[in-house]
Motif scaffolding. Structure first.
Motif, short mmCIF file in Angstrom:
data_model
loop_
_atom_site.label_atom_id
_atom_site.label_comp_id
_atom_site.label_asym_id
_atom_site.label_seq_id
_atom_site.Cartn_x
_atom_site.Cartn_y
_atom_site.Cartn_z
N PRO A 34 1.11 4.14 -2.76
CA PRO A 34 0.53 3.71 -1.48
C PRO A 34 1.11 2.38 -0.98
CG PRO A 34 -1.05 3.41 -3.27
CD PRO A 34 0.14 4.09 -3.86
N GLY A 35 1.52 1.48 -1.92
CA GLY A 35 1.98 0.14 -1.52
C GLY A 35 3.33 0.19 -0.83
N ARG A 36 3.65 -0.87 -0.10
CA ARG A 36 4.94 -0.91 0.61
C ARG A 36 5.75 -2.14 0.21
NH1 ARG A 36 4.89 3.27 0.30
NH2 ARG A 36 4.71 4.99 1.73
N ARG A 37 5.47 -2.67 -1.01
CA ARG A 37 6.33 -3.74 -1.51
C ARG A 37 7.01 -3.23 -2.78
NH1 ARG A 37 1.62 -6.84 -0.60
NH2 ARG A 37 1.79 -7.93 1.37
N ALA A 38 8.33 -3.38 -2.84
CA ALA A 38 9.08 -2.94 -4.03
C ALA A 38 9.86 -4.14 -4.56
CB ALA A 38 10.03 -1.82 -3.65
N HIS A 39 9.63 -4.48 -5.83
CA HIS A 39 10.40 -5.58 -6.42
C HIS A 39 11.40 -5.00 -7.42
CE1 HIS A 39 11.14 -9.80 -7.26
NE2 HIS A 39 11.35 -9.40 -8.51
N ALA A 92 6.38 -12.29 -4.67
CA ALA A 92 6.57 -11.11 -3.80
C ALA A 92 5.21 -10.52 -3.38
CB ALA A 92 7.40 -10.05 -4.52
N ARG A 93 4.13 -11.11 -3.89
CA ARG A 93 2.74 -10.71 -3.56
C ARG A 93 2.49 -9.23 -3.89
NH1 ARG A 93 2.06 -11.92 2.18
NH2 ARG A 93 -0.17 -11.77 1.83
N LEU A 94 2.99 -8.81 -5.06
CA LEU A 94 2.78 -7.41 -5.47
C LEU A 94 1.32 -7.18 -5.80
CD1 LEU A 94 5.77 -6.49 -7.88
CD2 LEU A 94 5.66 -6.41 -5.39
N THR A 95 0.79 -6.06 -5.41
CA THR A 95 -0.55 -5.63 -5.82
C THR A 95 -0.36 -4.40 -6.71
OG1 THR A 95 -0.84 -4.01 -4.07
CG2 THR A 95 -1.44 -6.30 -3.54
N ARG A 96 -1.47 -3.90 -7.22
CA ARG A 96 -1.36 -2.70 -8.07
C ARG A 96 -0.87 -1.47 -7.30
NH1 ARG A 96 -6.75 -2.24 -11.36
NH2 ARG A 96 -6.59 -4.09 -12.61
N ALA A 97 -0.98 -1.52 -5.99
CA ALA A 97 -0.51 -0.39 -5.19
C ALA A 97 1.02 -0.42 -5.04
CB ALA A 97 -1.15 -0.43 -3.81
N ASP A 98 1.60 -1.63 -5.28
CA ASP A 98 3.05 -1.79 -5.09
C ASP A 98 3.82 -1.40 -6.35
OD1 ASP A 98 2.77 -2.84 -2.45
OD2 ASP A 98 2.01 -4.69 -3.35
N LEU A 99 5.15 -1.66 -6.34
CA LEU A 99 5.89 -1.20 -7.51
C LEU A 99 7.01 -2.14 -7.94
CD1 LEU A 99 8.57 1.48 -6.85
CD2 LEU A 99 7.23 0.61 -4.97
N ALA A 100 7.27 -2.06 -9.25
CA ALA A 100 8.45 -2.70 -9.82
C ALA A 100 9.48 -1.59 -10.04
CB ALA A 100 8.11 -3.36 -11.15
N VAL A 101 10.74 -1.93 -9.77
CA VAL A 101 11.83 -0.97 -9.97
C VAL A 101 12.76 -1.56 -11.01
CG1 VAL A 101 13.73 0.26 -8.85
CG2 VAL A 101 11.68 -0.32 -7.53
N ALA A 102 12.93 -0.87 -12.15
CA ALA A 102 13.84 -1.34 -13.19
C ALA A 102 15.18 -0.66 -12.97
CB ALA A 102 13.28 -1.00 -14.57
N LEU A 103 16.17 -1.42 -12.51
CA LEU A 103 17.49 -0.87 -12.19
C LEU A 103 18.49 -1.44 -13.20
CD1 LEU A 103 19.40 0.52 -9.96
CD2 LEU A 103 19.60 -1.78 -9.01
N GLY A 104 18.80 -0.67 -14.24
CA GLY A 104 19.74 -1.19 -15.24
C GLY A 104 19.71 -0.38 -16.52
N GLY A 105 20.20 -0.99 -17.58
CA GLY A 105 20.24 -0.32 -18.88
C GLY A 105 18.95 -0.58 -19.67
N GLY A 106 19.06 -0.43 -20.99
CA GLY A 106 17.88 -0.52 -21.85
C GLY A 106 17.18 -1.87 -21.79
N TYR A 119 1.49 -7.01 -15.80
CA TYR A 119 1.13 -7.78 -14.59
C TYR A 119 -0.03 -7.08 -13.88
CZ TYR A 119 1.65 -10.47 -10.32
OH TYR A 119 1.40 -11.31 -9.25
N LEU A 120 -1.08 -7.79 -13.60
CA LEU A 120 -2.30 -7.22 -12.99
C LEU A 120 -2.83 -6.04 -13.82
CD1 LEU A 120 -1.31 -7.16 -9.19
CD2 LEU A 120 -2.51 -8.96 -10.43
N ARG A 121 -2.59 -6.07 -15.11
CA ARG A 121 -2.95 -4.98 -16.05
C ARG A 121 -2.25 -3.66 -15.72
NH1 ARG A 121 -7.86 -7.63 -15.46
NH2 ARG A 121 -8.41 -8.78 -17.34
N GLY A 122 -1.10 -3.76 -15.03
CA GLY A 122 -0.32 -2.54 -14.81
C GLY A 122 -0.08 -2.25 -13.34
N ILE A 123 1.17 -2.40 -12.91
CA ILE A 123 1.53 -2.01 -11.54
C ILE A 123 2.42 -0.77 -11.62
CG2 ILE A 123 1.30 -4.35 -10.58
CD1 ILE A 123 4.34 -4.63 -10.75
N ASN A 124 2.68 -0.17 -10.49
CA ASN A 124 3.51 1.04 -10.48
C ASN A 124 4.94 0.71 -10.95
OD1 ASN A 124 1.53 2.84 -9.43
ND2 ASN A 124 1.74 1.79 -7.48
#
Ligand code: GLY
Length: 356
Positions: A34-39, A92-106, A119-124
């Motif tokens: 639902p969120g519209r912030r992606a970090h 970046a003012r992420l909320t639980r509705a927003d998401l982290a994107v892991a772009l890379g290797g292990g 973070y916040l006990r779990g974001i997307n």
């Protein structure tokens, strides 16, 4: 488009595997969250290749996109990086509705995954793995975490990524040695669960053949993790080659031998152990050596048995006197073999002789 669902007690992961899939990742995230912030979290090797493009794609899909770039390499997999990510998520003012994107290797998948899990006990969380090793193994299944000075992966969580986007075409940007490193984990999947994978490994893999191999490895992992998310039983099979592999990695200060190369040597040692214990069919060893050489992976170690035994027994993750060591019966069939640390040390002396 190939899609797998991983349903565990804690969450459901959607795993997309297709050539060119990178372009679709933002739209998939827009449909799921639902969120519209992606970090976006990435590293100094991957950022010049993909960060601009992926940022524009997320913005095009309606997200406000921000990013953190960590120094490439295992030394970034620590609590300082996690702390920095918390700060960046907060800016970046992420909320639980927003998401982290892991772009890379292990390293990025593990570090960003752990920051997202806590973070916040779990974001997307969306994982976009850019190495073969991360595509076939670490981006799937929810293990994330960082190293302490006392040892590797000592702080972490089981946190399933909500979306995993695997695009084999991004591997074209990889130097050869990273590709070969990942092939060690592919060979691992063949030995533990599917001998046909081993038969399909030619020296030159076309884009489609590689796609099929990645899909099959991820499918095996999905099936295993669904049965045992918390690594209490069957998931331990994924540790084939890792007990002695970790010792070799540690002896080389995590620099001399890459993870895949170390696992390659660990698999050879485990096959030799299985042969000594009359569990493993003898011709498995010739097959492994042949495959390792095909992908430029070393089959020799410079370390003495005493050094390896010491490194295994000082592994901070081995808290009990009994070890669940993974052996192979025949290519495609693995088992958990419980033995005492002392018996493992004896086996190591038997395996690591002049003729290793
Ligand atoms: N990489 C092994 C596991 O996820 O269990």
């Amino acid at each position: 488009m190939k899609k797998l669902l991983l349903k565990s007690a804690s969450a459901e992961s959607e795993i997309y595997i297709e050539r060119g899939m990178l372009e679709n990742a933002p739209a998939l995230c827009a449909g799921r969250f639902p969120g519209r912030r992606a970090h976006i979290v990435t590293d100094s090797n991957v950022a010049p290749l993909f960060l601009k493009k992926i940022t524009e794609l997320f913005e095009g899909a309606g997200f406000s996109a921000s990013s953190s770039v960590l120094e490439a390499g295992e030394t970034s997999k620590n609590l300082n990086s996690v702390s920095r990510l918390y700060e960046d998520f907060s800016k970046a003012r992420l909320t639980r509705a927003d998401l982290a994107v892991a772009l890379g290797g292990g390293v990025i998948g593990d570090t960003a995954g752990f920051a997202a899990a806590t973070y916040l006990r779990g974001i997307n969380l969306c994982q976009i793995p850019t190495t073969l090793l991360a595509q076939v193994d670490s981006s799937v299944g929810g293990k994330c975490g960082v190293d302490l000075k006392q040892g590797k992966n000592l702080v972490g969580a089981f946190y399933q990524p909500h979306i995993v986007v695997i695009d084999p075409d991004v591997l074209k940007t990889l130097p050869e040695k990273f590709f070969c490193d990942g092939m060690a984990e592919v060979i691992k999947y063949g030995f533990i669960a599917d001998g046909d994978i081993l038969n399909s490994l030619s020296a030159e893999l076309s884009g489609e053949a590689l796609l099929d191999i990645i899909f099959r490895c991820v499918e095996i992992k999905r099936n295993i993790v669904e049965k045992d998310e918390r690594d209490l039983s069957v998931r331990m099979l994924l540790n084939f080659g890792h007990t002695i592999g970790h010792a070799i990695e540690k002896l080389g200060s995590y620099a001399k031998f890459s993870h895949g190369q170390s696992v390659a040597l660990g698999m050879k040692a485990a096959l030799k152990a299985g042969i000594a214990l009359n569990v493993t069919k003898k011709d498995s060893l010739a097959l492994l050596n042949d495959l390792l050489r095909r992908y430029g992976l070393n089959t020799d170690t410079p370390y003495k048995a005493s050094e390896i035994a010491e490194a295994v027994s000082s592994d901070k993750k081995i808290f009990s006197k009994t070890i669940s060591f993974i052996l192979i019966r025949t290519p495609g069939e693995a088992l958990i073999y419980n033995l005492s640390l002392q018996s493992l040390e004896q086996l190591i002396y038997e395996i690591f002789r002049e003729d290793f």
